[in-house]
Design an enzyme around this catalytic site. Structure first.
Site, mmCIF file in Angstrom:
data_model
loop_
_atom_site.group_PDB
_atom_site.id
_atom_site.type_symbol
_atom_site.label_atom_id
_atom_site.label_comp_id
_atom_site.label_asym_id
_atom_site.label_seq_id
_atom_site.Cartn_x
_atom_site.Cartn_y
_atom_site.Cartn_z
ATOM 1 N N LYS A 94 -18.905 -15.548 -43.986
ATOM 2 C CA LYS A 94 -17.439 -16.013 -44.210
ATOM 3 C C LYS A 94 -17.400 -17.438 -43.675
ATOM 4 O O LYS A 94 -18.067 -17.783 -42.552
ATOM 5 C CB LYS A 94 -16.633 -15.079 -43.549
ATOM 6 C CG LYS A 94 -15.057 -15.534 -43.729
ATOM 7 C CD LYS A 94 -14.355 -14.920 -44.822
ATOM 8 C CE LYS A 94 -13.352 -15.301 -45.500
ATOM 9 N NZ LYS A 94 -13.381 -16.576 -46.438
ATOM 10 N N LYS B 47 -21.227 -21.246 -44.708
ATOM 11 C CA LYS B 47 -20.593 -22.637 -44.956
ATOM 12 C C LYS B 47 -21.127 -23.263 -46.107
ATOM 13 O O LYS B 47 -22.276 -22.684 -46.361
ATOM 14 C CB LYS B 47 -20.503 -23.641 -43.632
ATOM 15 C CG LYS B 47 -19.615 -24.603 -44.024
ATOM 16 C CD LYS B 47 -18.064 -24.015 -43.145
ATOM 17 C CE LYS B 47 -17.114 -24.982 -43.545
ATOM 18 N NZ LYS B 47 -15.841 -24.585 -42.711
ATOM 19 N N ASP C 232 -11.989 -25.852 -47.117
ATOM 20 C CA ASP C 232 -12.202 -26.665 -46.044
ATOM 21 C C ASP C 232 -11.945 -28.239 -46.484
ATOM 22 O O ASP C 232 -11.028 -28.230 -47.369
ATOM 23 C CB ASP C 232 -13.914 -26.591 -45.573
ATOM 24 C CG ASP C 232 -14.042 -27.419 -44.274
ATOM 25 O OD1 ASP C 232 -13.829 -26.640 -43.068
ATOM 26 O OD2 ASP C 232 -14.482 -28.508 -44.175
HETATM 27 P P1 NDP Z 1 -8.321 -31.609 -45.755
HETATM 28 O O1 NDP Z 1 -9.243 -32.204 -46.617
HETATM 29 O O2 NDP Z 1 -7.036 -31.006 -46.021
HETATM 30 O O3 NDP Z 1 -7.945 -32.762 -44.580
HETATM 31 C C1 NDP Z 1 -8.961 -33.643 -44.152
HETATM 32 C C2 NDP Z 1 -8.104 -34.660 -43.253
HETATM 33 O O4 NDP Z 1 -8.973 -35.322 -42.272
HETATM 34 C C3 NDP Z 1 -7.515 -35.633 -44.344
HETATM 35 O O5 NDP Z 1 -6.502 -36.355 -43.575
HETATM 36 C C4 NDP Z 1 -8.782 -36.843 -44.274
HETATM 37 O O6 NDP Z 1 -8.422 -38.092 -44.501
HETATM 38 C C5 NDP Z 1 -9.185 -36.696 -42.889
HETATM 39 N N1 NDP Z 1 -10.642 -37.009 -42.822
HETATM 40 C C6 NDP Z 1 -11.570 -36.185 -43.374
HETATM 41 N N2 NDP Z 1 -12.823 -36.804 -43.271
HETATM 42 C C7 NDP Z 1 -12.633 -37.849 -42.458
HETATM 43 C C8 NDP Z 1 -13.523 -38.779 -42.020
HETATM 44 N N3 NDP Z 1 -14.863 -38.888 -42.208
HETATM 45 N N4 NDP Z 1 -13.101 -39.912 -41.685
HETATM 46 C C9 NDP Z 1 -11.604 -40.069 -41.038
HETATM 47 N N5 NDP Z 1 -10.817 -39.113 -41.827
HETATM 48 C C10 NDP Z 1 -11.340 -38.230 -42.307
HETATM 49 O O7 NDP Z 1 -9.255 -30.845 -44.599
HETATM 50 P P2 NDP Z 1 -8.632 -29.672 -43.426
HETATM 51 O O8 NDP Z 1 -7.389 -30.066 -42.884
HETATM 52 O O9 NDP Z 1 -8.878 -28.379 -44.304
HETATM 53 O O10 NDP Z 1 -9.802 -29.765 -42.449
HETATM 54 C C11 NDP Z 1 -9.899 -30.561 -41.399
HETATM 55 C C12 NDP Z 1 -10.742 -30.123 -40.227
HETATM 56 O O11 NDP Z 1 -10.479 -28.686 -39.758
HETATM 57 C C13 NDP Z 1 -12.058 -29.951 -40.672
HETATM 58 O O12 NDP Z 1 -13.129 -30.524 -39.618
HETATM 59 C C14 NDP Z 1 -12.325 -28.514 -41.018
HETATM 60 O O13 NDP Z 1 -13.832 -28.042 -40.883
HETATM 61 C C15 NDP Z 1 -11.543 -27.837 -40.088
HETATM 62 N N6 NDP Z 1 -11.016 -26.605 -40.295
HETATM 63 C C16 NDP Z 1 -10.581 -26.079 -41.382
HETATM 64 C C17 NDP Z 1 -10.008 -25.060 -41.679
HETATM 65 C C18 NDP Z 1 -9.207 -24.705 -42.835
HETATM 66 O O14 NDP Z 1 -8.748 -23.649 -42.645
HETATM 67 N N7 NDP Z 1 -8.782 -25.796 -43.745
HETATM 68 C C19 NDP Z 1 -10.211 -23.864 -40.731
HETATM 69 C C20 NDP Z 1 -11.017 -24.291 -39.508
HETATM 70 C C21 NDP Z 1 -11.487 -25.612 -39.231
HETATM 71 P P3 NDP Z 1 -8.554 -38.579 -45.945
HETATM 72 O O15 NDP Z 1 -7.926 -37.990 -46.917
HETATM 73 O O16 NDP Z 1 -8.360 -40.078 -45.854
HETATM 74 O O17 NDP Z 1 -10.279 -38.371 -46.329
#
Ligand code: NDP
Length: 465
Positions: free
Chosen positions: A110, A146, A186
């Site tokens: 998962k 993942k 993600d």
């Molecule tokens: P989204 O794609 O919805 O959002 C990601 C956000 O982070 C955007 O604002 C994006 O900006 C920014 N971002 C991503 N990569 C970069 C980078 N290399 N440099 C700067 N900014 C960056 O993803 P999520 O909110 O789903 O995920 C965010 C984090 O949370 C990740 O680490 C993910 O693994 C973790 N996570 C997510 C879960 C979920 O349920 N979704 C569960 C547990 C953990 P931009 O649009 O400009 O790229």
């Protein structure tokens, strides 16, 4: 936020401690580095867990005897595949897809799918490794995995995203199943992508297998609260950390990095519980809003129109967009890194501490560098590590699987209550484990040890597999 860093060399990043007192663990770490060359984020994640385990090896030598740690560091299966699709101009595009099925000791694999140009095998492996322990901490019957692709959905039309998802699933489907492997979203994979992926799975498998993906739409097998769960859960965890110190969230000034799924619902729950978020970001910079981030506008800009964060400042008087700015320079009492790995380094941590930060809860996976973690811990900041603090997303995915299995759907209040209780339980487990192993208040150690023990004990029961 700082530009995410990638470490060079053998993957021992600044701030990483030697693996105290255990030549065996040092040897295991070097074997991981040798066997997985250039996978620096995976090295970093492995090292962090191994650092916590020396104390376990001393107390439970039985676990070290049958190479349980070496086995846990090796994924059960790694799939890499070609994804070919056509863009709107008719050009052929070639991407690379991944699924790492890391560990199924506690249940079907998962963990989410990430679509981002930076995705490599090392990224997916680090995320799958972390996921294994995180899922164990939830106490639910889910293993760790993942996946993702080096595909960038940004700037792509809905049709292009659909064609990519269909091609991706045409290979991936054979590795999935509600009792085998259950992906979710993600970075870069939200409700739209899950819809296209589920549609293609259903079409190829010729069955309506709701439990094969989570994060589904509410009208077709999704769960209420799943969208909000990671952000809400991280705030519930933060609240527990503050309560353990006799503090509360009321009136606290907060910073949340990112503005994606996790960040938006972190902001929402912080506001509901009486705190004020004054800045959030994306990869182009950050917005500063002293009156408190206006949630409806943030959702409109990010979820509905999929614009850059600067559009928020353009539409709201009294706010400021700082292009390329580092969001951690904004003074706050609470920081919630919710964007990506290694987005908060030692320098950022020192700046936050000197600006009066008292607590950090990681919504993202491994967003704080090892040096940053050390700075927070030495300064006495309550530091909630991601594999505990952001486990609410996957826990609610497991609740979605439960609802699918029983052909049921629960209401918002009940589901949120379940999530809140799960986060409370995770906090208690991690807190008590840290105390038991002589490191009170060290959530990194508590999470790594508690997660490891649950997985290791199940693996032991199964014999040498
Ligand atoms: P989204 O794609 O919805 O959002 C990601 C956000 O982070 C955007 O604002 C994006 O900006 C920014 N971002 C991503 N990569 C970069 C980078 N290399 N440099 C700067 N900014 C960056 O993803 P999520 O909110 O789903 O995920 C965010 C984090 O949370 C990740 O680490 C993910 O693994 C973790 N996570 C997510 C879960 C979920 O349920 N979704 C569960 C547990 C953990 P931009 O649009 O400009 O790229």
């Amino acid at each position: 936020m700082s530009e995410p860093v990638v470490y060079e060399g053998a993957g021992v990043a600044p701030g990483m401690a030697p693996l105290a007192g255990s030549e065996d663990l040092e040897a295991i770490y070097h074997a991981v580095v040798r066997r997985n060359p250039a996978e620096l984020e995976f090295h970093q994640a492995t090292r962090e867990v191994l650092e916590s385990l020396s104390i376990v090896v001393a107390k439970r030598p039985d676990l070290a005897q049958r190479k349980i740690i070496e086995r846990i560091c090796e994924p059960e299966r790694q799939v890499i595949f070609r994804v070919v699709w056509q863009d709107d101009a008719g050009e052929v595009q070639v991407n690379r897809g991944f699924r790492v099925q890391f560990n199924s000791a506690l249940g079907p694999y998962k963990g989410g799918l990430r679509f981002h140009p930076s995705v490599s095998l090392g990224t997916i492996k680090f995320l799958g490794f972390e996921q294994t322990f995180k899922n164990a901490l939830t106490g639910m019957p889910i293993g760790g995995g993942k996946g993702g692709a080096d595909f960038d959905p940004k700037g792509r039309s809905d049709d292009e995203v659909m064609r990519f998802c269909q091609s991706f699933m045409t290979e991936l489907y054979r590795h999935l199943g509600e009792y085998r492997d259950v992906p979710a979203g993600d970075i870069g994979v939200g409700a739209r992508e899950i819809g296209y992926l589920f549609g293609q799975y259903k079409r190829i498998a010729n069955q309506y297998e709701s439990g094969v993906l989570t994060g589904k739409g509410l009208g077709w097998g999704g769960s209420l609260v799943r969208k909000e769960a990671t952000g809400y859960g991280a705030v519930f965890f933060l609240n527990e950390m503050l309560r353990a110190r006799g503090l509360s969230l009321e009136g606290r000034r907060c910073i949340v990095s990112g503005s994606g799924n996790v960040a938006v619902y972190t902001v929402e729950k912080l506001h509901q519980l009486g705190a004020k978020v004054v800045a959030c970001s994306d990869s182009s910079g950050y917005v500063y809003d002293e009156a408190g981030i206006e949630l409806d506008l943030l959702k409109q800009v990010k979820e509905v129109e999929r614009l850059r964060i600067s559009a928020y400042a353009e539409r709201r008087a009294g706010t400021r967009f700082v292009p390329g700015g580092n969001v951690w320079e904004v003074p706050c009492e609470i920081a919630m890194p919710s964007a990506t790995q290694n987005e908060l380094n030692g320098r950022d941590a020192r700046m936050l501490v000197s600006n009066g930060c008292i607590a950090v809860a990681e919504g993202a996976n491994m967003p704080t560098t090892p040096e940053g973690v050390r700075v927070f811990q030495e300064a006495g900041v309550a530091f909630g590590v991601g594999k505990a603090a952001n486990a609410g997303g996957v826990a609610t995915s497991a609740l979605e699987m439960q609802q699918n299995a029983s052909r049921d759907s629960w209401n918002f209040e009940y589901t949120e209550q379940r999530l809140a209780q799960i986060m409370k339980d995770i906090h208690r487990t991690v807190y008590e484990t840290a105390e038991e192993y002589g490191a009170p208040g060290n959530y990194v150690l508590g999470a790594n040890i508690a997660g490891f023990l649950r997985v290791a004990e199940a693996m032991e029961a199964f014999g040498l597999i």
